[in-house]
Design a protein around this motif. Structure first.
Motif, short mmCIF file in Angstrom:
data_model
loop_
_atom_site.label_atom_id
_atom_site.label_comp_id
_atom_site.label_asym_id
_atom_site.label_seq_id
_atom_site.Cartn_x
_atom_site.Cartn_y
_atom_site.Cartn_z
N ILE A 115 10.49 -32.94 9.56
CA ILE A 115 10.65 -34.17 10.35
C ILE A 115 9.46 -34.34 11.30
O ILE A 115 8.90 -35.44 11.42
N ALA A 116 9.09 -33.26 11.97
CA ALA A 116 7.97 -33.33 12.91
C ALA A 116 6.68 -33.75 12.21
O ALA A 116 5.95 -34.62 12.69
N ASN A 117 6.41 -33.14 11.07
CA ASN A 117 5.20 -33.49 10.32
C ASN A 117 5.28 -34.90 9.75
O ASN A 117 4.26 -35.58 9.62
N ARG B 38 8.86 -30.70 17.66
CA ARG B 38 9.80 -29.66 17.24
C ARG B 38 10.82 -29.37 18.35
O ARG B 38 12.01 -29.16 18.09
N LYS B 39 10.35 -29.38 19.59
CA LYS B 39 11.23 -29.13 20.73
C LYS B 39 12.30 -30.22 20.84
O LYS B 39 13.48 -29.92 21.09
N GLN B 40 11.90 -31.47 20.63
CA GLN B 40 12.86 -32.57 20.70
C GLN B 40 13.87 -32.50 19.56
O GLN B 40 15.07 -32.71 19.76
N LEU C 125 19.00 -30.28 16.11
CA LEU C 125 19.08 -29.50 14.87
C LEU C 125 18.74 -28.03 15.07
O LEU C 125 18.52 -27.31 14.09
N GLY C 126 18.68 -27.58 16.31
CA GLY C 126 18.42 -26.17 16.57
C GLY C 126 19.57 -25.29 16.12
O GLY C 126 20.71 -25.75 15.95
#
Length: 306
Positions: A133-135, A182-184, A189-190
């Motif tokens: 998602i981040a990428n 990624r943090k968001q 989704l962590g």
């Protein structure tokens, strides 16, 4: 002693004690992150009143709202928005926060469907989906083909046809932005968050019933004789729908409404209309309309203040 309606701990404790009298104990409790209802359930277990130790889960809808608002107010995330002015960046961030939240929920829903509800497989797959998602938001769809359920790369990009962001939306690709995104995403989704939401449940149904109950029992009217009946009728209407509820109640009283009659058709139309409205409110178009309406109202109040 007068109890406050906002005293969740006391009310939850009383409800759990009422259930205990009916030999029912709560094992799973879905609440907001700041709710004290779980503490009431845990205290009852620690006091030896309830034998089953409760497990607390987070309400997925309120969690999503929290993630969206957190992204919307993130000053660091604001700086990386691909826009020329601060006003445009803020507007873009508002849209991005909504889109990111929907993307996370969509990925999770599709993962549950793909793995037929197997949480351990879902959790393992989603751990790789976070980077995808981040990428993806940085224009790199290489990971999407393998680790994303909602985006299939350049041919079927997630942003294609999205109402909140243009297909050309792209955050600068670097390690700092990757860590920021990624943090968001991990806020929804962590690994720990997935454990707290593995039942994938929310309190929408309860809140819907509360709204129906307020309509049937408004606070400015006292129903001394039929208060209980009106409350049960509200619950029945929520479970079956307004049209089907009346048909079922009439059938239980042995005064069935003839099939094909004008009353029968009217009730069926009410049932259909209620269902269509519910589906419409869940659609993306309705959400876009609500966002625009909220923005228009904000601008209106600002103009009045001037």
């Amino acid at each position: 002693m007068v109890k406050s309606i906002g005293d969740e701990y006391t009310w939850a404790r009383e409800c759990l004690l009422d259930l205990k009298e009916d030999a029912i104990e709560i094992e799973h409790l879905v609440t907001d992150a700041d709710s004290s209802a779980y503490k009431a359930a845990l205290d009852l277990h620690n006091e030896g009143i309830n034998n089953v130790e409760p497990e607390n889960f987070l309400d997925t809808r309120h969690l999503s709202d929290h993630v969206r608002k957190g992204a919307k107010s993130d000053k660091t995330l604001l700086k990386v928005m691909p826009a020329t002015t601060k006003l445009k960046r803020q507007k873009l961030l508002n849209n991005f926060s909504v889109d990111l939240t929907e993307r996370c929920n969509k990925e999770l829903a599709l993962a549950y469907k793909f793995y037929a509800g197997d949480f351990f497989k879902v959790k393992n797959k989603i751990s790789h989906t976070v980077d995808a998602i981040a990428n993806c938001y940085m224009g790199n769809h290489a990971r999407c083909r393998k680790n994303s359920f909602a985006c299939k790369g350049f041919q079927g990009s997630w942003l294609k046809g999205r109402p909140f962001l243009q297909n050309t939306f792209k955050i600068s690709s670097n390690n700092e932005n990757l860590d920021l995104l990624r943090k968001q995403i991990n806020k929804r989704l962590g690994s720990k968050v997935l454990d707290k939401t593995r039942l994938n449940m929310n309190t929408n149904f309860v809140e819907g019933f509360n709204r129906s109950l307020r309509r049937s029992l408004p606070s400015n009217v006292t129903f001394k004789k039929n208060m209980s009946g009106r409350a049960h009728a509200a619950a029945h209407s929520v479970n079956y729908g307004p049209g089907e509820s009346i048909l079922e109640l009439c059938s239980a009283l042995h005064c069935d409404i003839p099939v094909g009659s004008s009353a029968y058709k009217a009730l069926k139309n009410i049932q259909k209309l209620t269902f269509c409205r519910k589906k419409h409110k869940q659609s993306v178009n309705y959400k876009v309309f609500e966002v625009k309406k909220g923005a228009s109202y904000t601008n209106y109040t600002k103009n009045l203040a001037k």
